[in-house]
Write a protein that holds these residues in place. Structure first.
Motif, short mmCIF file in Angstrom:
data_model
loop_
_atom_site.label_atom_id
_atom_site.label_comp_id
_atom_site.label_asym_id
_atom_site.label_seq_id
_atom_site.Cartn_x
_atom_site.Cartn_y
_atom_site.Cartn_z
N UNK A 257 12.34 -2.27 -1.24
CA UNK A 257 10.92 -2.60 -1.18
C UNK A 257 10.59 -2.97 0.27
N UNK A 258 9.54 -2.39 0.79
CA UNK A 258 9.09 -2.71 2.15
C UNK A 258 7.66 -3.21 2.10
N UNK A 259 7.41 -4.33 2.75
CA UNK A 259 6.07 -4.93 2.75
C UNK A 259 5.58 -5.09 4.19
N UNK A 260 4.32 -4.78 4.38
CA UNK A 260 3.73 -4.87 5.71
C UNK A 260 2.38 -5.57 5.66
N UNK A 261 2.25 -6.54 6.52
CA UNK A 261 0.94 -7.09 6.81
C UNK A 261 0.04 -5.96 7.30
N UNK A 262 -1.27 -6.11 7.18
CA UNK A 262 -2.19 -5.07 7.64
C UNK A 262 -2.80 -5.38 9.01
N UNK A 263 -3.62 -6.43 9.08
CA UNK A 263 -4.36 -6.72 10.32
C UNK A 263 -3.40 -7.13 11.45
N UNK A 264 -3.37 -6.34 12.50
CA UNK A 264 -2.49 -6.62 13.63
C UNK A 264 -1.10 -6.04 13.45
#
Lengths: 313, 313
Positions: free
Chosen positions: A41-48
């Motif tokens: 599972x890979x998770x990424x913040x969006x803004x910035x």
């Protein structure tokens, strides 16, 4: 997969090597660090992290637009913050609210949150999606001189595809509003609505005759930042992430959550050090950068590690 | 797909035909009712829809087990409900609590909820999953004389596979606890953790040294029943379901949410009318059954529509 064909917008630096080394280690059967595909599972913040967040997050610009609309209906709002900033397009006041938040001062953010909470009260989820997408389709970044929908970081999109090619399932895990991101996340990032995690307004189920709709309350259900991020990732996925990427102090708990005692993780931090092509700032990311140095998280220098930032630059 | 090879545990009755007709209509390109695959979302209640819920929901039996454990540590609890019922295994008191709830009286359910809330306070999500799965692996149904893990309805599992073969994505949307269902949902139903929607205890992100964990609060975050079901389906998937299946009044909003003005939906209601093979009851389902009749929802008679109920019966 031949390395020269993936992550093409990444320079052959340590950041890219750390990504490739990790992904190959967890994807290679028989490797000591092999991780079964369902756990990738890979998770990424969006803004910035996946697109630009300066001078203000894109969603805030949409909310400004909407608040300015609201002052047309109720002119008394024009003298109050954040409506005043909305009408005057005072990005400085608004950008500072987020920086203050990351530093622990939530006074302006609280004003903003209340206004955000009430801005969409009683609107149906489908109508909100239409409004957000309609605005986003014609809005441009105030200083980068490109449409907002061209402000995604190409190297990060390549990273999403590279991870998926290695059986990872990718998610957005953002402090931004879930339902604001969903209408464009698939076209922009290739991430469908069910894999967009974010802050949420409360919802009411409304019925009239045969019709049903979900209407926003004037109340935030949760603000998906800081220690709330691991909670929301678990709620959505039922798993710890194996790869986590962010760019600010609010991403620290999410990045920490990725590691467990017996399993390493790839923790990525996007460093905004590229005033020529994007922005240069560390405000709100100081603690994250310190932790990255101390714990061996991979810092991605936009200036040094990326051949290109945006698709057509 | 040849019909005789799918839904093999279903008799050739109207219920089966309604399912096949609907699925073929929305899956056939060029059909007036064609629905693009990404919108083919199917949601199913769990207790009473995918497996037996009488005399008490399985999760409640686990919670009873756990509450009895708690009275060993604090004997004063033995004189109070629901701990008293837990120690005495008084299923009557507990079953009635749910029936009362569906009829609008939440007094006993509130007692239960409070006890459920505090039962797992401070436990980590991983430890809870281990406890639940360990108990479930050895627990048997009190009257059906089979392991709980053999209490799934085979025709419904066939339905899940049939839908998936036609590009549907299946979800559980249950009033039961999300984290209780997740550890067994993949083995039992072929539904992975990220597609299990259910009630949720609040969570705290806890850090100690390098380690992180998510600990249950002594507070329910939400009870995923009635009008909360559409909210949670939207939160998880960002879409309306196209197929929705349930068995009680608490499923009505979910089933109603599936239809929109310009798009029909398949609404399924499992009717427990099979005292020989399972149970016969309509308590807590009266309004749903009335609505099914009035609105043309498809009622599935366990007695008449299913060749088999359980795998080895």
């Amino acid at each position: 997969m031949a390395n020269e064909r993936v992550l093409a917008s990444w320079r052959e630096t340590g950041a890219r090597q750390a990504v490739v080394d990790f992904v190959e280690a967890v994807s290679t059967e028989g490797s000591r660090r092999f991780v079964t595909p369902s756990e990738r599972i890979a998770v990424f913040d969006n803004d910035g992290t996946l697109w630009s967040e300066k001078p203000i997050p894109v969603q805030l610009d949409f909310t400004l637009f909407w608040m300015a609309e609201l002052t047309e209906r109720d002119p008394a709002l024009k003298d109050r913050q954040p409506y005043k900033a909305a009408v005057e397009r005072d990005f400085h006041w608004l950008g500072d609210a987020m920086v203050k938040h990351y530093r622990g001062d939530d006074s302006d953010l609280t004003l903003l949150e209340r206004a955000i909470e009430s801005a969409f009260e009683g609107m149906a989820v489908d109508a909100f999606a239409t409004e957000a997408l309609g605005w986003l389709g014609q809005a441009s970044h105030p200083t980068l001189h490109r449409p907002y929908l061209s402000c995604r970081f190409e190297p990060m999109v390549e990273l999403l595809r590279y991870l998926e090619a290695n059986s990872f399932v990718t998610y957005i895990a953002s402090g931004g509003d879930r339902d604001f991101m969903r209408p464009f996340a698939e076209a922009l990032y290739g991430i469908p609505p069910e894999r967009v995690i974010g802050s949420s307004l409360g919802l009411d189920f409304n019925t009239g005759g045969d019709d049903t709709e979900l209407l926003y309350k004037s109340k935030i259900e949760f603000f998906d930042d800081g220690p709330e991020k691991p909670v929301r990732i678990w709620s959505r996925t039922g798993r710890r992430p194996l790869v986590a990427g962010g760019n600010s102090n609010g991403d620290i708990p999410m990045l920490r959550f990725a590691r467990t005692g017996d399993r390493d993780a790839l923790r990525l931090l996007v460093l905004h050090d590229d005033p020529e092509r994007e922005f240069a700032y560390t405000a709100g990311a100081e603690e994250a950068l310190e932790r990255a140095k101390a714990r061996g998280w991979t810092v991605i220098s936009m200036k040094d590690d990326w051949v290109t930032v945006f698709a057509d630059s």
